[in-house]
Design a protein around this motif. Structure first.
Motif, PDB file in Angstrom:
ATOM      1  N   LEU A 214      17.256  63.221   3.590  1.00 25.27           N
ATOM      2  CA  LEU A 214      17.976  62.265   4.439  1.00 25.27           C
ATOM      3  C   LEU A 214      19.351  61.867   3.895  1.00 25.27           C
ATOM      4  CD1 LEU A 214      15.031  60.042   5.707  1.00 25.27           C
ATOM      5  CD2 LEU A 214      16.412  61.649   7.037  1.00 25.27           C
ATOM      6  N   PRO A 215      19.522  61.619   2.601  1.00 27.54           N
ATOM      7  CA  PRO A 215      20.878  61.299   2.119  1.00 27.54           C
ATOM      8  C   PRO A 215      21.873  62.428   2.365  1.00 27.54           C
ATOM      9  CG  PRO A 215      19.233  60.643   0.503  1.00 27.54           C
ATOM     10  CD  PRO A 215      18.519  61.461   1.531  1.00 27.54           C
ATOM     11  N   GLY A 218      22.812  62.383   6.007  1.00 26.61           N
ATOM     12  CA  GLY A 218      23.750  61.302   6.296  1.00 26.61           C
ATOM     13  C   GLY A 218      25.184  61.666   5.937  1.00 26.61           C
ATOM     14  N   ARG A 219      25.382  62.283   4.784  1.00 29.19           N
ATOM     15  CA  ARG A 219      26.728  62.699   4.378  1.00 29.19           C
ATOM     16  C   ARG A 219      27.242  63.843   5.249  1.00 29.19           C
ATOM     17  NH1 ARG A 219      24.242  61.760  -0.657  1.00 29.19           N
ATOM     18  NH2 ARG A 219      24.003  63.987  -1.122  1.00 29.19           N
ATOM     19  N   LEU A 221      26.578  64.164   8.434  1.00 28.32           N
ATOM     20  CA  LEU A 221      27.011  63.547   9.693  1.00 28.32           C
ATOM     21  C   LEU A 221      28.392  62.922   9.571  1.00 28.32           C
ATOM     22  CD1 LEU A 221      23.648  61.932  10.814  1.00 28.32           C
ATOM     23  CD2 LEU A 221      24.885  63.739  12.021  1.00 28.32           C
ATOM     24  N   ALA A 222      28.687  62.372   8.396  1.00 27.13           N
ATOM     25  CA  ALA A 222      30.017  61.806   8.173  1.00 27.13           C
ATOM     26  C   ALA A 222      31.088  62.884   8.315  1.00 27.13           C
ATOM     27  CB  ALA A 222      30.088  61.154   6.794  1.00 27.13           C
ATOM     28  N   GLU A 248      16.114  54.755   4.874  1.00 31.50           N
ATOM     29  CA  GLU A 248      17.095  55.711   4.367  1.00 31.50           C
ATOM     30  C   GLU A 248      18.284  55.902   5.306  1.00 31.50           C
ATOM     31  OE1 GLU A 248      17.225  57.339   1.495  1.00 31.50           O
ATOM     32  OE2 GLU A 248      15.306  56.661   0.669  1.00 31.50           O
ATOM     33  N   THR A 249      18.096  55.641   6.603  1.00 26.46           N
ATOM     34  CA  THR A 249      19.175  55.881   7.566  1.00 26.46           C
ATOM     35  C   THR A 249      19.922  54.611   7.969  1.00 26.46           C
ATOM     36  OG1 THR A 249      17.660  55.656   9.455  1.00 26.46           O
ATOM     37  CG2 THR A 249      17.943  57.869   8.513  1.00 26.46           C
ATOM     38  N   ARG A 251      22.224  52.905   6.693  1.00 30.06           N
ATOM     39  CA  ARG A 251      23.679  52.872   6.447  1.00 30.06           C
ATOM     40  C   ARG A 251      24.369  54.167   6.839  1.00 30.06           C
ATOM     41  NH1 ARG A 251      24.162  49.718   0.569  1.00 30.06           N
ATOM     42  NH2 ARG A 251      23.071  47.800   1.237  1.00 30.06           N
ATOM     43  N   TRP A 252      23.741  54.974   7.616  1.00 31.10           N
ATOM     44  CA  TRP A 252      24.375  56.207   8.071  1.00 31.10           C
ATOM     45  C   TRP A 252      25.601  55.891   8.939  1.00 31.10           C
ATOM     46  CZ3 TRP A 252      20.632  60.632   9.891  1.00 31.10           C
ATOM     47  CH2 TRP A 252      19.954  61.135   8.777  1.00 31.10           C
ATOM     48  N   ARG A 255      24.008  55.932  13.636  1.00 34.55           N
ATOM     49  CA  ARG A 255      22.595  55.578  13.611  1.00 34.55           C
ATOM     50  C   ARG A 255      21.802  56.607  14.413  1.00 34.55           C
ATOM     51  NH1 ARG A 255      21.026  50.517  11.935  1.00 34.55           N
ATOM     52  NH2 ARG A 255      18.964  51.482  12.002  1.00 34.55           N
ATOM     53  N   PRO A 256      20.787  57.163  13.835  1.00 31.11           N
ATOM     54  CA  PRO A 256      20.010  58.180  14.551  1.00 31.11           C
ATOM     55  C   PRO A 256      19.054  57.554  15.555  1.00 31.11           C
ATOM     56  CG  PRO A 256      19.036  57.774  12.417  1.00 31.11           C
ATOM     57  CD  PRO A 256      20.293  56.934  12.470  1.00 31.11           C
TER      58      PRO A 256
END
Length: 397
Positions: A214-215, A218-219, A221-222, A248-249, A251-252, A255-256
């Protein structure tokens, strides 16, 4: 130990174990198929939500067993040992007519070995993947079960040549309904704008898997947001990891949409233009739904080092292994990086030739997973279990 309810003298008791979300679904379908053929069958054992919907009162929470990895499992050894003792004691006390263990070989095979002297017929459902690594382990299996039910067509020949009674029953993904989704319903239910590009992210069903992927997602997606701001990430999750995914998501950068309902997951598949998934059964679900994908995975570096020395197959993605070629990218360990994953996602969304080639290859792979005689996999498995229960174990084809 779960409270025991006396059974009618004509009833049969099957003790059944699943250790993770995919096994829970498999177990629930098997229970339903067994009861359809013999309503007098009762169940005890360990399972999750799906098996509990079929009437199982789980001996302990299935999530206690949902862990994988050579290193990740070490802190859990004492707790797992206690659960193993608890399962053995429950089987000894109940004296079921048959024991069925589903997948989760780390726990299930230890359980089967521990109860070998009880005189209870045993079935293991989902063959240990020793054909992929540590093939010498197959020598440990004779005497561990009375019948092995396998999901992949080549497994029957592999295990049979080692003297193990094995039956190919077809792959349960064909009963998943993954291809029945409604894209319009998904867009409407979640208020997505027209033209939004749905990206499926499948980080794994175990608590030890999701935090590693997941981390990175997230990166990734940025990076995608810079030139693909219309991408909407969707994460189908099991109850076992739902809280972990929420945390875990949080602070993405985007948002999923977190999906917990099975039909909603299938609707998401229908709406999706691409997917990033861990290796395993999820690749077959996505293939059935016709979703172009890349496979990625990351484990503890020591686990990865040891696995690379032991693995004896050219691919880790099930679709690639069954196809005998790399029809989807495998981005593992060092390649599981935000920039690499972002490039793979862009290609899947923007290159229709690539996406269509995957979809055509998926059809061939899925055709090879059909069960014997056109039976549904759960029906074939239930018939094999009932044959053994009746003392008429079948010979392998």
């Amino acid at each position: 130990m779960a409270e025991q309810t006396p059974l009618p003298s004509s009833a049969s008791l099957i003790w059944i174990l699943a250790g993770e979300a995919s096994g829970d679904v498999l177990g629930a379908r098997l229970m339903h198929a067994l009861r359809a053929r013999n309503p007098a069958i009762h169940f005890a054992g360990v399972g999750g939500v799906r098996m509990e919907e079929q009437g199982l009162r789980s001996l302990f929470p299935m999530r206690d067993l949902a862990v994988m990895g050579l290193v990740e499992i070490l802190p859990r050894l004492r707790a797992l040992s206690a659960r193993l003792n608890e399962a053995v004691q429950d089987i000894e006390a109940r004296r079921p007519d048959l024991v069925v263990t589903i997948d989760s070989p780390g726990f299930a095979l230890r359980l089967l070995r521990r109860i070998s002297g009880f005189g209870i017929p045993r079935v293991h459902y989902v063959a240990p993947q020793v054909w992929a690594w540590r093939q010498k382990r197959v020598k440990e299996f004779p005497g561990m079960w009375e019948e092995l039910l396998c999901l992949l067509p080549f497994e029957e020949a592999f295990f049979s040549k080692h003297g193990l009674l094995t039956k190919f029953v077809g792959h349960p993904v064909l009963q998943s309904g993954a291809e029945t989704g409604d894209a319009t319903r998904f867009y409407r239910r979640h208020g997505l704008p027209d033209g939004a590009r749905v990206l499926i992210l499948m980080p794994g069903s175990r608590r030890s898997e999701a935090p590693r992927l997941l981390p990175v997602f997230g990166r990734m997606l940025a990076l995608l947001q810079r030139d693909m701001p219309d991408v909407v990430p969707v994460i189908p999750v099991s109850p076992v990891v739902a809280a972990t995914v929420e945390r875990e998501t949080a602070r993405w950068p985007v948002r999923p949409v977190i999906v917990t309902d099975v039909q909603d997951k299938h609707d998401a598949f229908a709406a999706a233009g691409a997917a990033l998934t861990k290796s395993g059964t999820s690749t077959l679900e996505l293939a059935l739904a016709g979703v172009p994908m890349a496979v990625t995975y990351r484990v503890n570096p020591l686990t990865a080092f040891m696995a690379r020395r032991l693995i004896r197959v050219p691919y880790v993605a099930m679709v690639n292994l069954l196809a005998g070629r790399a029809i989807v990218p495998e981005l593992l360990q060092e390649q599981c990086r935000p920039s690499v994953l972002a490039n793979a996602v862009r290609a899947l969304f923007e290159d229709p030739t690539l996406a269509n080639a995957q979809k055509e290859a998926f059809k061939t792979v899925l055709h090879g997973l059909q069960g014997p005689g056109g039976k549904l996999p759960a029906d074939a498995a239930a018939e094999a279990v009932l044959d053994l229960l009746a003392g008429r174990a079948r010979k392998a084809d």
